[in-house]
Motif scaffolding. Structure first.
Motif, PDB file in Angstrom:
ATOM      1  N   ILE A  19       7.262  -9.458  -8.555  1.00 33.47           N
ATOM      2  CA  ILE A  19       5.932  -8.822  -8.138  1.00 33.47           C
ATOM      3  C   ILE A  19       5.470  -9.769  -6.802  1.00 33.47           C
ATOM      4  N   ASP A  20       4.890  -9.097  -5.898  1.00 30.39           N
ATOM      5  CA  ASP A  20       4.499  -9.682  -4.601  1.00 30.39           C
ATOM      6  C   ASP A  20       3.021  -9.677  -4.403  1.00 30.39           C
ATOM      7  N   VAL A  21       2.413 -10.791  -4.374  1.00 28.38           N
ATOM      8  CA  VAL A  21       1.046 -10.843  -4.694  1.00 28.38           C
ATOM      9  C   VAL A  21       0.303 -11.427  -3.582  1.00 28.38           C
ATOM     10  N   PRO A  22      -0.718 -11.140  -3.130  1.00 29.78           N
ATOM     11  CA  PRO A  22      -1.633 -11.753  -2.030  1.00 29.78           C
ATOM     12  C   PRO A  22      -2.033 -13.173  -2.576  1.00 29.78           C
ATOM     13  N   ASP A  23      -1.974 -14.246  -1.587  1.00 27.27           N
ATOM     14  CA  ASP A  23      -2.155 -15.474  -1.974  1.00 27.27           C
ATOM     15  C   ASP A  23      -3.770 -15.705  -2.362  1.00 27.27           C
ATOM     16  N   ALA A  24      -4.315 -14.795  -1.925  1.00 31.82           N
ATOM     17  CA  ALA A  24      -6.003 -14.537  -2.338  1.00 31.82           C
ATOM     18  C   ALA A  24      -6.375 -14.486  -3.920  1.00 31.82           C
ATOM     19  N   ARG A  25      -5.002 -13.854  -4.511  1.00 33.08           N
ATOM     20  CA  ARG A  25      -5.528 -13.424  -5.809  1.00 33.08           C
ATOM     21  C   ARG A  25      -5.127 -14.681  -6.833  1.00 33.08           C
ATOM     22  N   THR A  26      -6.132 -15.659  -6.867  1.00 28.24           N
ATOM     23  CA  THR A  26      -5.809 -16.659  -7.347  1.00 28.24           C
ATOM     24  C   THR A  26      -5.900 -16.412  -9.047  1.00 28.24           C
ATOM     25  N   GLY A  40      -1.097  -6.469  17.943  1.00 30.85           N
ATOM     26  CA  GLY A  40      -1.839  -5.578  18.735  1.00 30.85           C
ATOM     27  C   GLY A  40      -3.324  -5.805  18.424  1.00 30.85           C
ATOM     28  N   ASP A  41      -4.121  -5.141  18.909  1.00 33.10           N
ATOM     29  CA  ASP A  41      -5.498  -5.047  18.576  1.00 33.10           C
ATOM     30  C   ASP A  41      -6.252  -4.152  17.748  1.00 33.10           C
ATOM     31  N   GLN A  42      -5.478  -3.492  16.878  1.00 34.32           N
ATOM     32  CA  GLN A  42      -6.176  -2.390  16.052  1.00 34.32           C
ATOM     33  C   GLN A  42      -5.508  -2.583  14.549  1.00 34.32           C
ATOM     34  N   PRO A  43      -6.174  -3.656  13.921  1.00 34.99           N
ATOM     35  CA  PRO A  43      -5.808  -4.126  12.594  1.00 34.99           C
ATOM     36  C   PRO A  43      -6.001  -3.251  11.592  1.00 34.99           C
ATOM     37  N   LEU A  44      -5.229  -3.197  10.680  1.00 32.31           N
ATOM     38  CA  LEU A  44      -5.545  -2.310   9.486  1.00 32.31           C
ATOM     39  C   LEU A  44      -7.009  -2.384   8.870  1.00 32.31           C
ATOM     40  N   GLN A  45      -7.620  -0.970   8.549  1.00 35.49           N
ATOM     41  CA  GLN A  45      -8.821  -1.286   8.077  1.00 35.49           C
ATOM     42  C   GLN A  45      -8.720  -0.816   6.635  1.00 35.49           C
ATOM     43  N   GLY A  46      -8.074  -1.494   5.777  1.00 32.15           N
ATOM     44  CA  GLY A  46      -7.866  -1.065   4.559  1.00 32.15           C
ATOM     45  C   GLY A  46      -8.890  -1.889   3.438  1.00 32.15           C
ATOM     46  N   GLN A  47      -8.924  -1.476   1.994  1.00 32.95           N
ATOM     47  CA  GLN A  47      -9.674  -2.089   1.111  1.00 32.95           C
ATOM     48  C   GLN A  47      -8.839  -2.996   0.484  1.00 32.95           C
ATOM     49  N   THR A  48      -8.594  -4.253   1.178  1.00 31.97           N
ATOM     50  CA  THR A  48      -7.452  -4.950   0.876  1.00 31.97           C
ATOM     51  C   THR A  48      -7.807  -5.918  -0.468  1.00 31.97           C
ATOM     52  N   HIS A  49      -8.911  -5.844  -0.920  1.00 32.74           N
ATOM     53  CA  HIS A  49      -9.240  -6.428  -2.250  1.00 32.74           C
ATOM     54  C   HIS A  49      -8.772  -5.399  -3.342  1.00 32.74           C
ATOM     55  N   PHE A  50      -8.186  -4.092  -3.082  1.00 30.16           N
ATOM     56  CA  PHE A  50      -7.789  -3.394  -4.193  1.00 30.16           C
ATOM     57  C   PHE A  50      -6.233  -4.008  -4.265  1.00 30.16           C
ATOM     58  N   ILE A  51      -5.674  -4.546  -3.377  1.00 33.48           N
ATOM     59  CA  ILE A  51      -4.355  -4.793  -3.356  1.00 33.48           C
ATOM     60  C   ILE A  51      -3.955  -5.889  -4.110  1.00 33.48           C
ATOM     61  N   HIS A  52      -3.387  -5.909  -5.340  1.00 28.13           N
ATOM     62  CA  HIS A  52      -2.889  -7.269  -6.017  1.00 28.13           C
ATOM     63  C   HIS A  52      -1.484  -7.370  -6.103  1.00 28.13           C
ATOM     64  N   ALA A  53      -0.601  -6.201  -5.721  1.00 22.84           N
ATOM     65  CA  ALA A  53       0.848  -6.558  -5.461  1.00 22.84           C
ATOM     66  C   ALA A  53       1.209  -5.376  -4.475  1.00 22.84           C
ATOM     67  N   ILE A  54       1.995  -5.857  -3.572  1.00 22.16           N
ATOM     68  CA  ILE A  54       2.228  -4.843  -2.344  1.00 22.16           C
ATOM     69  C   ILE A  54       3.420  -4.003  -2.960  1.00 22.16           C
ATOM     70  N   ALA A  55       3.858  -3.081  -2.252  1.00 19.94           N
ATOM     71  CA  ALA A  55       5.059  -2.203  -2.589  1.00 19.94           C
ATOM     72  C   ALA A  55       6.487  -2.796  -2.347  1.00 19.94           C
ATOM     73  N   GLY A  56       6.356  -4.273  -1.586  1.00 18.40           N
ATOM     74  CA  GLY A  56       7.591  -4.991  -1.338  1.00 18.40           C
ATOM     75  C   GLY A  56       7.584  -5.203   0.084  1.00 18.40           C
ATOM     76  N   PRO A  57       8.106  -6.316   0.595  1.00 14.83           N
ATOM     77  CA  PRO A  57       7.881  -6.668   1.884  1.00 14.83           C
ATOM     78  C   PRO A  57       8.835  -5.689   2.845  1.00 14.83           C
ATOM     79  N   GLU A  58       9.515  -4.832   2.323  1.00 18.91           N
ATOM     80  CA  GLU A  58      10.378  -3.864   3.203  1.00 18.91           C
ATOM     81  C   GLU A  58       9.365  -2.657   3.349  1.00 18.91           C
ATOM     82  N   PHE A  59       8.566  -2.425   2.648  1.00 16.86           N
ATOM     83  CA  PHE A  59       7.598  -1.367   2.620  1.00 16.86           C
ATOM     84  C   PHE A  59       6.120  -1.506   2.992  1.00 16.86           C
ATOM     85  N   GLY A  60       5.712  -2.676   3.013  1.00 16.29           N
ATOM     86  CA  GLY A  60       4.179  -3.141   3.053  1.00 16.29           C
ATOM     87  C   GLY A  60       3.510  -3.051   1.773  1.00 16.29           C
TER      88      GLY A  60
END
Length: 281
Positions: free
Chosen positions: A231-238, A261-281
């Motif tokens: 499971i691949d987890v953002p480091d902010a999820r302590t 680039g200068d167009q960052p993703l505008q997602g609700q990143t606090h929802f993300i507790h595990a990504i789909a995988g580094p190959e998929f984002g």
């Protein structure tokens, strides 16, 4: 290195023949990665797969580009056969993939290993946030998880996933859910997808409004699994990380999400507790 990379011929694959599939699977095996033939199939069907061959026509390096919606593309699967490393093949494939993203006028993202982060920084990629892969070893046989006979609402899951990531990828989630060995657990907090990998089951994406909800989804996701789990987890999820330790997970490796680039993703990143995988984002 520049002269070496300039001499490398990078081929964009038109289809996945059995011989090509075998060559790509061999790269995954040699690199100790977790991808399956189904993962290569989604790259081929929805995106682009690039390879380098040796003089005998054998695949010795790979890369992939997967579009997420109209603006973003994910670069991944930069693999080089062990006996072909140190010749600039990985850099050449990566630059070919990056050229494809730029030609489509999209924003490039990737999840980099520490070695990859140093390379990608040279081409202008900036860190977004850190990730840690947690793993749980194989477990003794236990009570099997109950499987729902009701098909998940793929459109609703894809809508929440797009809101969290900041880019839509309904075809990817539909592909995950269509696999016969995939399980999806849901709650009022969100959902988690569990799918089989080459060496371990992968949990992700796992999306939840709060870390308590994420922990509940994770507990249900691993119920009955005897195989190893990633499971691949953002480091902010302590808080979630402590819950993973309590569940028997240990850190394996780190990644860095990076964008160009200068167009960052505008997602609700606090929802993300595990990504789909580094190959998929």
């Amino acid at each position: 290195m520049a002269n070496t990379e300039a001499a490398v011929r990078v081929e964009t694959l038109e289809s996945l023949t059995p011989a090509v599939q075998a060559g790509l699977d061999a790269l995954v095996l040699q690199s100790g990665w977790n991808q399956t033939p189904q993962d290569w199939a989604i790259f081929s069907r929805e995106g682009t797969t690039c390879v380098v061959r040796d003089a005998q026509g054998q695949i010795i390096a790979s890369g992939a580009v997967l579009p997420h919606g109209p603006q973003v593309s994910w670069i991944s699967m930069i693999l080089v056969a062990p006996d072909a490393r140190g010749r600039g093949l990985g850099s050449a494939v990566f630059l070919h993939c990056l050229d494809l993203v730029r030609a489509a006028e999209r924003t490039a993202y990737l999840d980099a290993t520490p070695d990859g982060q140093r390379l990608y920084s040279q081409f202008g990629f900036s860190p977004v946030y850190g990730l840690t892969r947690w793993q749980r070893a194989a477990q003794p046989q236990s009570r099997s998880a109950a499987r729902s006979t009701q098909l998940p609402d793929a459109k609703a899951l894809a809508a929440l996933d797009a809101e969290a990531l900041g880019a839509p990828r309904p075809a990817l989630l539909a592909d995950f859910l269509a696999r016969p060995d995939t399980r999806c657990v849901r709650s009022t907090e969100g959902f988690a997808i569990v799918r089989r990998g080459r060496i371990a089951h992968q949990i992700g994406p796992l999306l939840a409004l709060h870390e308590a909800g994420a922990a509940e989804l994770m507990t249900r996701a691993i119920q009955g699994l005897t195989e190893p789990v990633f499971i691949d987890v953002p480091d902010a999820r302590t808080v979630f990380a402590r819950q993973l330790r309590d569940a028997g997970f240990t850190p394996q490796r780190s990644f860095m999400r990076m964008g160009l680039g200068d167009q960052p993703l505008q997602g609700q990143t606090h929802f993300i507790h595990a990504i789909a995988g580094p190959e998929f984002g």
